[in-house]
Design a protein around this motif. Structure first.
Motif, mmCIF file in Angstrom:
data_model
loop_
_atom_site.group_PDB
_atom_site.id
_atom_site.type_symbol
_atom_site.label_atom_id
_atom_site.label_comp_id
_atom_site.label_asym_id
_atom_site.label_seq_id
_atom_site.Cartn_x
_atom_site.Cartn_y
_atom_site.Cartn_z
ATOM 1 N N CYS A 66 7.847 -6.433 -33.454
ATOM 2 C CA CYS A 66 7.908 -6.614 -31.867
ATOM 3 C C CYS A 66 8.515 -5.243 -31.322
ATOM 4 C CB CYS A 66 8.759 -7.796 -31.699
ATOM 5 S SG CYS A 66 8.264 -9.384 -32.394
ATOM 6 N N THR A 67 8.175 -5.055 -30.012
ATOM 7 C CA THR A 67 8.795 -3.943 -29.519
ATOM 8 C C THR A 67 10.255 -4.061 -29.179
ATOM 9 O OG1 THR A 67 7.957 -4.612 -27.485
ATOM 10 C CG2 THR A 67 6.628 -3.228 -28.347
ATOM 11 N N ALA A 68 10.576 -5.448 -28.664
ATOM 12 C CA ALA A 68 11.875 -5.981 -28.362
ATOM 13 C C ALA A 68 12.288 -7.335 -29.012
ATOM 14 C CB ALA A 68 11.988 -5.927 -26.870
ATOM 15 N N TYR A 69 13.212 -7.309 -29.733
ATOM 16 C CA TYR A 69 13.467 -8.648 -30.378
ATOM 17 C C TYR A 69 14.903 -9.428 -29.439
ATOM 18 C CZ TYR A 69 11.232 -7.074 -34.302
ATOM 19 O OH TYR A 69 10.231 -6.677 -35.200
ATOM 20 N N ASN A 70 14.884 -8.740 -27.998
ATOM 21 C CA ASN A 70 15.739 -9.563 -27.352
ATOM 22 C C ASN A 70 15.084 -9.410 -26.080
ATOM 23 O OD1 ASN A 70 17.951 -11.001 -26.413
ATOM 24 N ND2 ASN A 70 19.400 -9.387 -27.208
ATOM 25 N N MET A 71 14.281 -10.414 -25.569
ATOM 26 C CA MET A 71 13.320 -10.287 -24.466
ATOM 27 C C MET A 71 14.031 -10.544 -23.101
ATOM 28 S SD MET A 71 9.591 -12.155 -24.972
ATOM 29 C CE MET A 71 8.401 -11.288 -26.048
ATOM 30 N N PRO A 72 13.704 -9.848 -22.233
ATOM 31 C CA PRO A 72 14.483 -10.230 -20.718
ATOM 32 C C PRO A 72 13.862 -11.594 -20.217
ATOM 33 C CG PRO A 72 13.013 -8.116 -20.598
ATOM 34 C CD PRO A 72 12.908 -8.866 -21.854
ATOM 35 N N CYS A 73 14.982 -12.271 -19.778
ATOM 36 C CA CYS A 73 14.800 -13.712 -19.196
ATOM 37 C C CYS A 73 13.801 -13.836 -17.915
ATOM 38 C CB CYS A 73 16.190 -14.366 -18.737
ATOM 39 S SG CYS A 73 17.231 -14.945 -20.068
ATOM 40 N N THR A 74 13.746 -12.672 -17.136
ATOM 41 C CA THR A 74 12.995 -12.701 -16.017
ATOM 42 C C THR A 74 12.167 -11.528 -15.989
ATOM 43 O OG1 THR A 74 14.522 -11.423 -14.889
ATOM 44 C CG2 THR A 74 15.013 -13.853 -14.720
ATOM 45 N N ALA A 75 10.982 -11.811 -14.993
ATOM 46 C CA ALA A 75 9.884 -10.754 -14.968
ATOM 47 C C ALA A 75 10.612 -9.625 -14.131
ATOM 48 C CB ALA A 75 8.919 -11.385 -14.339
ATOM 49 N N ASP A 76 11.492 -9.834 -13.378
ATOM 50 C CA ASP A 76 12.268 -8.831 -12.578
ATOM 51 C C ASP A 76 12.876 -7.819 -13.393
ATOM 52 O OD1 ASP A 76 11.091 -9.540 -10.208
ATOM 53 O OD2 ASP A 76 13.105 -10.687 -9.515
ATOM 54 N N MET A 77 13.618 -8.435 -14.618
ATOM 55 C CA MET A 77 14.440 -7.712 -15.381
ATOM 56 C C MET A 77 13.389 -6.840 -16.423
ATOM 57 S SD MET A 77 17.219 -9.234 -17.829
ATOM 58 C CE MET A 77 17.835 -8.329 -19.243
ATOM 59 N N ALA A 78 12.176 -7.146 -16.638
ATOM 60 C CA ALA A 78 11.404 -6.648 -17.473
ATOM 61 C C ALA A 78 10.941 -5.360 -16.595
ATOM 62 C CB ALA A 78 10.275 -7.630 -17.968
ATOM 63 N N LYS A 79 10.316 -5.860 -15.402
ATOM 64 C CA LYS A 79 9.721 -4.823 -14.589
ATOM 65 C C LYS A 79 11.000 -3.476 -14.444
ATOM 66 C CE LYS A 79 7.230 -4.322 -10.226
ATOM 67 N NZ LYS A 79 7.093 -5.017 -9.018
ATOM 68 N N GLN A 80 12.049 -3.879 -14.203
ATOM 69 C CA GLN A 80 13.283 -2.977 -14.151
ATOM 70 C C GLN A 80 13.276 -1.877 -15.033
ATOM 71 O OE1 GLN A 80 17.145 -4.636 -13.377
ATOM 72 N NE2 GLN A 80 18.024 -2.600 -12.810
ATOM 73 N N SER A 81 13.250 -2.519 -16.417
ATOM 74 C CA SER A 81 13.502 -1.789 -17.643
ATOM 75 C C SER A 81 12.301 -0.838 -17.927
ATOM 76 C CB SER A 81 13.782 -2.774 -18.819
ATOM 77 O OG SER A 81 12.759 -3.403 -19.205
ATOM 78 N N GLN A 82 10.989 -1.528 -17.815
ATOM 79 C CA GLN A 82 9.727 -1.004 -18.061
ATOM 80 C C GLN A 82 9.545 -0.889 -19.779
ATOM 81 O OE1 GLN A 82 7.005 0.487 -15.989
ATOM 82 N NE2 GLN A 82 7.845 -0.849 -14.752
ATOM 83 N N VAL A 83 10.519 -1.621 -20.357
ATOM 84 C CA VAL A 83 10.363 -1.536 -21.805
ATOM 85 C C VAL A 83 9.071 -2.659 -21.866
ATOM 86 C CG1 VAL A 83 11.127 -2.487 -24.127
ATOM 87 C CG2 VAL A 83 12.758 -1.373 -22.390
ATOM 88 N N PRO A 84 7.907 -2.171 -22.701
ATOM 89 C CA PRO A 84 6.805 -3.081 -22.929
ATOM 90 C C PRO A 84 7.234 -4.074 -23.859
ATOM 91 C CG PRO A 84 6.416 -1.108 -24.368
ATOM 92 C CD PRO A 84 7.721 -0.825 -23.526
ATOM 93 N N LEU A 85 6.754 -5.354 -23.557
ATOM 94 C CA LEU A 85 7.040 -6.568 -24.369
ATOM 95 C C LEU A 85 5.747 -6.864 -25.359
ATOM 96 C CD1 LEU A 85 8.833 -8.638 -21.734
ATOM 97 C CD2 LEU A 85 9.981 -6.994 -23.417
ATOM 98 N N ALA A 86 5.647 -6.314 -26.353
ATOM 99 C CA ALA A 86 4.459 -6.426 -27.362
ATOM 100 C C ALA A 86 4.849 -6.857 -28.888
ATOM 101 C CB ALA A 86 3.698 -5.242 -27.125
ATOM 102 N N ALA A 87 3.800 -7.366 -29.391
ATOM 103 C CA ALA A 87 4.093 -7.330 -30.964
ATOM 104 C C ALA A 87 2.683 -6.750 -31.726
ATOM 105 C CB ALA A 87 4.199 -9.025 -31.217
ATOM 106 N N VAL A 88 3.030 -6.198 -32.778
ATOM 107 C CA VAL A 88 1.930 -5.785 -33.611
ATOM 108 C C VAL A 88 1.623 -6.614 -34.615
ATOM 109 C CG1 VAL A 88 0.942 -3.645 -35.056
ATOM 110 C CG2 VAL A 88 2.442 -3.343 -33.006
ATOM 111 N N ILE A 89 0.612 -7.266 -34.719
ATOM 112 C CA ILE A 89 0.220 -8.438 -35.557
ATOM 113 C C ILE A 89 -0.739 -7.818 -36.696
ATOM 114 C CG2 ILE A 89 -0.349 -10.928 -35.936
ATOM 115 C CD1 ILE A 89 0.590 -11.349 -33.020
ATOM 116 N N LYS A 90 -0.483 -8.208 -37.916
ATOM 117 C CA LYS A 90 -1.228 -7.847 -39.241
ATOM 118 C C LYS A 90 -1.492 -9.121 -39.969
ATOM 119 C CE LYS A 90 -1.951 -3.976 -42.242
ATOM 120 N NZ LYS A 90 -0.809 -2.807 -43.166
ATOM 121 N N PRO A 91 -2.368 -9.700 -39.612
ATOM 122 C CA PRO A 91 -2.312 -11.092 -39.936
ATOM 123 C C PRO A 91 -2.701 -11.304 -41.644
ATOM 124 C CG PRO A 91 -3.559 -11.060 -38.205
ATOM 125 C CD PRO A 91 -3.419 -9.851 -38.514
ATOM 126 N N LEU A 92 -3.386 -10.428 -42.130
ATOM 127 C CA LEU A 92 -3.788 -10.556 -43.660
ATOM 128 C C LEU A 92 -3.047 -9.438 -44.359
ATOM 129 C CD1 LEU A 92 -7.655 -11.547 -43.812
ATOM 130 C CD2 LEU A 92 -5.545 -13.071 -43.431
#
Length: 841
Positions: free
Chosen positions: A128-154
C-alpha cells in the motif's frame, strides 16, 4: 500538531565508512564565506538534522552550500542517501515480518525478509502507499498522498514460505456475504452463538450454512478458527464450483499455440531456427502444478508471412501436414482434429515439423507480413476447442501486407515535444481494440516476442498483449550470437511460469472507501471487474482508492481482492487476499506510515498512462506539483517551526524527490534524441504491470563497486562514485552493465577477464569467462542472483571507460544531470524546495 517526540538521530561521520556523511559545518565557518546561508541540513520527521551526505571534505560541503545558497536564494538542502535508507532498513529487519498487526508497514522491497501470514496478505501480494488512511476525503485532498495498493495476485513466494492453502467447501462453494458478496475472511464477526456472521465490509448479517456451523469460544471466536485458512490467514484459495464457470460447465485444460513469422527477416536473423530448436526441448516443461504429473496443456503450431500455414500434427500421422489459408481477410481454422494435440502422444510428429520449418522457408524472399489475422487464427482455434489458452507470437516487422490490421509507418520525430506527441502513443487503428475484446471473452492471452530492425508501431501491436494480460519482449536488431541467450531465457521462463486463464479480479472495500481506478495489463468492460485473459506470477495491478464516506479510527479500512481463474491444470479457483489498514484523523500519523516505493509505482503508472491524452510537459508538471503539495502539507501541518530556508521532509518520504526525479527523467517522460518511439511505447507498456520491486530498480538502478575480499555494498548512482581504478556492476532490471575503469589493477582484470591489459578486454562479451579464482566465481554468482530476482533475463554489457558504450551506461547514473536535459538530484531538490516554498507562501 507536531508528531510525538522520537529519540533524535544524527548521522555522525565514520572515517572507515565511505557511506558515512561528514559532520555539519558550524555557522561561523559559513559566515566567513561572506554568504548568509544556514547550515546545510534538512530535517526529517523527528526534526533531527541530516547533513549533506557523501560529499567528502568539509570545504567541498562549504563550496556546495554556497552554490546552493546562491542558486535558490539561501535554500539549504541535504542530499538524502538512497543507499543509507536501504542499508538502515536491512539492519533493522532481522525478525520475520508478521502480518497480524493492522496498519504495520512492511520492510522495503530491497530488504530480504521472511513473511508469516497472521491474517493480512503478505507484502509480496499487496503493498500500500499508506498504511494509515485519512479518515476523511478532505484530509486526503489536503495531503495529496495517493491512496493505492499494488496487488500481485499470483506472486511467487520464496521456498521458506507456504503458498496459499486450497480450501474446498464442496458443492455449496465458498461462504459469502449475502449483500456485498465478500468472501469469508478473518474480519467477519460471528454472532448468535455462531449461527450468523456480520460482514465487516458492508455490515450485513448472513446465516451460516449448517455444514459450516461451529461454536464460539469465550472471546467470540470460532473454536475451529485456526484450522480454517479463511478464518486465520490473509491469503488462501477456494475451489470454485460449476456456478463460477462459463456457461455453467467446468473448463477444458488450456492450450498453447506457437505462431512463428517465417518472412525473410525472421529467417535471415536466425530467429526461426532458434525458436524451432528450442521448442523441441521446451515442450517437456509446459506449466503444471504438480511436478510429478504430466502437463495437460495442449499445443498447436502456425507459421506465417503474407499467408498463414496451419499444421496437422496428429499422433497417427507419419509426417506433419501443412494447410495454407491465403484469404487472410476472412480468417478460419482449416482443421480441428490434429491441430491442438497432447505433446507426449504427438511428440515424433511435432519434432519432425520443428526440424522441417527452417528448411521449408530457408530460401524465402517474402518480406511482407500480416499481424491481425495471426491473432485471429489463434483465437478461432481456441474457440473451436472451447478452451482458454495463450498465443506465443514471434514477429519481426510492421504488418504492411494487405489484411485486417494493416499498418503504415507513422514514425514522426517532429511531433515529439508538441501537443500532438500523444497521438504516437495511441493505437493507429481501432481494429486491435476490438480484437483484444474478443480475445478476453475467450480467455485468449497473447505474448508477443518482437525482433524489429526498424519501426514496427509497438503502440498499436502492443494493444492485444496489454489488454489480455500478456507480455511483450523486444529484441531490436536481433543477432543470434549476442542475443540468443537473453531471448531463450525469456522464452523458457515465459513458457514454464505458472499462469491463470480467463481471470476476473474484483476489489471490495469496507464502507467509506472504494476502488476507483486501475492500472495494469487487463481489460475492463465495466467499472468494477478487471478481466485478464491470462494472469501470471509477474503481473501486478495497481488500484487507487477514493473516499465516499468517513472512515473510523476504531475499525480501520479493509480491502479484499478476489481473483477467479482457471489454473494450468484446468481447475477453476478463487484466490483471495485480504488487507486491513489503520485510519487516522491526524496528518502526522498519515505521514508516518507511508511507503515511498509504492507511491512512486503509482505515480509512474499514472504519468505513463497520462501521456496517452496529455502533452508530456503537462504530465511532468502535474507530478511535480502533486509531490510539492504532499511535502508542503507535511511542512505546514506536521513539522516543528523552523527557518524557511530549510527543506523539511517526512522520515518515510525523504527519498520521494530523488525517486520522482528518476521518473521524470525516464525515456517515456523525457525522450532523448536516441530513444525511438517504439522503445518509449515498449517501456510505457512494460511499467504498467510492474510490481514495486521492479519499478524500484528500474527508476533507481543498483550500482555495486566490485572489491576483492568483501561483499559489495551499493553506492549512489552518480558519476562521482566511479573510480578509474574500479570495476562496477550496474543493474536496471532490464539491463546489466559491467563498467571497467581505465586504471584498474592488472590482478583484478586477470581475475575477471583472464587478461592483464585494459586494452585487451573484449567489449562484445555478453557473459564472463569461467575462471578458476574466488573473485570470478563470486562475481558470476552475483550476476546470476541479480538475474534470478527479475522476470526478464538481463544481457550483460561490458563498458570500458571512455568507450562509446559509456554513453548508454551514463544514462542510468540517475543522480546526475542527463544528456537529454534531466535535472541532477541537487538541482531537482532545490527546484522542489522552491515549489514547496511557493505553495506555503
Amino acid at each position: 500538531p507536531p508528531p510525538p517526540t522520537c529519540p533524535p538521530h544524527r548521522l555522525t561521520p565514520d572515517p572507515t565508512n565511505p557511506l558515512s556523511p561528514p559532520p555539519a559545518l558550524p555557522a561561523n565557518r559559513l559566515k566567513s564565506a561572506a554568504v548568509a546561508v544556514s547550515a546545510a541540513t534538512a530535517h526529517t520527521a523527528d526534526d533531527s538534522p541530516l547533513t549533506l551526505n557523501h560529499v567528502r571534505g568539509r570545504w567541498m560541503v562549504l563550496a556546495l552550500s554556497v552554490c546552493l545558497a546562491v542558486m535558490v536564494n539561501s535554500c539549504s538542502v541535504a542530499l538524502f542517501s538512497q543507499i543509507q535508507v536501504i542499508e538502515d532498513d536491512k539492519a533493522k529487519s532481522t525478525e520475520p515480518f508478521t502480518t497480524g498487526v493492522r496498519g504495520q508497514a512492511p520492510p522495503l522491497v530491497t530488504t530480504t525478509f521472511q513473511v508469516k501470514d497472521q491474517g493480512n496478505a503478505s507484502p509480496r501480494f499487496i503493498r500500500c502507499t499508506a498504511y494509515n488512511m485519512p479518515c476523511t476525503a478532505d484530509m486526503a485532498k489536503q495531503s495529496q498522498v495517493p491512496l493505492a495498493a499494488v496487488i500481485k495476485p499470483l506472486a511467487t513466494l520464496p521456498p521458506d514460505e507456504t503458498p496459499p492453502y486450497l480450501v474446498d467447501h464442496g458443492e455449496g462453494g465458498p461462504i459469502r456475504c449475502n449483500r456485498c458478496k465478500a468472501y469469508m475472511c478473518p474480519y467477519m464477526q460471528f454472532i448468535e452463538g455462531g449461527r450468523r456472521f456480520q460482514c465487516s465490509f458492508c455490515s450485513c448479517v448472513t446465516e451460516v450454512p449448517p455444514h459450516y456451523f461451529q461454536h464460539l469460544d469465550h472471546t467470540g471466536k470460532r473454536v475451529d478458527c485456526y484450522d480454517r485458512p479463511e478464518l486465520s490467514l490473509g491469503s488462501y484459495e477456494f475451489l470454485a464450483t460449476v456456478d463460477y464457470c462459463k456457461n455453467n460447465k467446468l473448463p477444458q485444460p488450456p492450450a498453447f499455440i506457437f505462431l512463428i513469422d517465417v518472412s525473410y527477416n525472421a529467417v535471415k536473423s536466425g530467429m526461426v531456427n532458434i525458436v524451432c530448436q528450442e521448442l523441441k526441448n521446451l515442450l517437456d516443461y509446459l506449466p503444471r502444478e504438480n511436478p510429478e504429473v504430466e502437463s495437460v496443456v495442449r499445443v498447436g503450431f502456425v507459421t506465417y508471412n503474407k499467408v498463414l500455414h496451419f499444421y496437422n500434427v496428429k499422433a497417427s500421422l507419419a509426417q506433419p501436414q501443412m494447410l495454407v489459408v491465403s484469404d487472410v481477410s476472412d480468417m478460419f481454422v482449416p482443421l480441428l482434429d490434429g491441430f491442438l494435440v497432447n505433446v507426449n502422444e504427438s511428440r515424433l510428429v511435432i519434432e519432425s515439423l520443428l526440424d522441417q520449418i527452417p528448411e521449408m522457408f530457408a530460401d524465402t524472399r517474402e518480406t511482407e507480413t500480416v499481424f491481425g489475422p495471426v491473432i485471429q487464427a489463434g483465437l478461432e482455434a481456441l474457440k473451436a476447442a472451447d478452451c482458454a489458452g495463450k498465443l506465443f507470437v514471434f514477429h519481426t516487422s510492421l504488418p504492411i501486407a494487405e489484411a485486417p490490421g494493416k499498418l503504415k509507418n507513422r514514425e514522426d520525430k517532429k511531433l515529439i515535444g508538441t501537443d500532438k506527441e500523444k497521438s504516437l502513443f495511441q493505437p493507429q487503428v481501432s481494429f486491435y481494440n476490438t480484437l483484444a475484446k474478443e480475445c478476453v471473452a475467450q480467455g485468449c492471452c497473447v505474448d508477443l516476442f518482437l525482433f524489429p530492425n526498424q519501426y514496427v508501431d509497438l503502440a498499436t501491436l502492443g494493444v492485444v498483449p496489454v489488454s489480455t494480460g500478456g507480455s511483450i519482449y523486444k529484441y531490436t536488431y536481433f543477432q543470434a550470437q549476442s542475443d540468443q541467450e537473453r531471448f531463450l531465457n525469456d522464452l523458457r521462463r515465459d513458457v514454464q511460469k505458472l499462469v491463470g486463464f480467463d481471470a476476473v479480479m474484483r476489489v471490495r472495500t469496507s464502507t467509506g472507501i472504494r476502488a476507483t481506478d486501475f492500472f495494469g495489463s487487463f481489460f475492463m468492460s465495466n467499472t468494477t471487474d478487471v478481466e485478464l485473459a491470462g494472469l501470471d506470477c509477474d503481473k501486478a495491478v495497481t488500484v487507487e482508492f477514493k473516499h465516499d464516506d468517513k472512515l473510523s479510527e476504531e475499525t480501520g479500512a479493509l480491502m479484499q481482492c478476489a481473483v477467479l481463474y482457471t489454473s494450468c491444470s484446468g481447475q477453476r479457483r478463487l484466490r483471495v487476499h485480504n488487507m486491513a489498514v489503520n485510519c487516522c484523523s491526524q496528518l502526522a500519523d498519515l505521514y508516518r506510515n507511508c511507503e515511498t516505493d509504492t507511491i512512486i509505482n503509482f505515480f509512474s503508472k499514472y504519468a505513463f498512462r497520462g501521456v496517452l491524452n496529455n502533452p508530456t510537459k503537462a504530465v511532468r508538471d502535474t507530478l511535480i506539483n502533486q509531490c510539492a503539495q504532499i511535502l508542503a502539507c507535511y511542512r505546514k501541518n506536521c513539522a516543528s517551526p523552523s527557518s524557511a530556508g530549510q527543506l523539511i521532509l517526512p522520515e518515510c518520504m525523504k527519498l520521494l524527490p530523488v525517486y520522482l526525479n528518476c521518473v521524470l527523467k525516464s525515456d517515456v517522460l523525457l525522450p532523448g534524441a536516441d530513444v525511438s518511439l517504439d522503445d518509449r511505447a515498449y517501456l510505457r507498456q512494460l511499467i504498467s504491470c510492474m510490481d514495486v520491486a521492479d519499478t524500484h530498480v528500474f527508476f533507481y538502478p543498483r550500482l555495486l563497486p566490485l572489491v576483492s575480499g568483501s561483499l559489495p555494498v551499493a553506492v549512489r548512482a552518480s558519476e562521482e562514485r566511479l573510480s578509474k581504478g574500479g570495476v562496477y556492476l550496474l543493474e536496471t532490471g532490464l539491463h546489466l552493465f559491467l563498467w571497467v575503469g581505465a586504471s584498474v589493477q592488472q590482478e583484478l582484470l586477470q581475475n575477471i577477464f583472464g587478461t592483464p591489459s585494459f586494452s585487451q578486454i573484449d567489449s562484445s562479451l555478453t557473459s564472463l569467462p569461467v575462471l578458476d579464482n574466488p573473485f570470478s566465481q563470486r562475481l558470476r554468482e552475483i550476476i546470476d542472483s541479480f538475474r534470478a530476482q527479475r522476470s526478464r533475463y538481463m544481457k550483460l554489457m561490458v563498458v570500458k571507460q571512455e568507450d562509446r558504450a559509456e554513453l548508454i551506461f551514463r544514462h542510468f547514473l540517475v543522480e546526475d544531470k542527463s544528456a537529454s536535459g534531466g535535472a541532477s538530484y541537487v538541482d531537482f531538490l532545490c527546484h522542489m524546495h522552491k515549489e514547496i516554498r511557493q505553495l506555503l507562501s
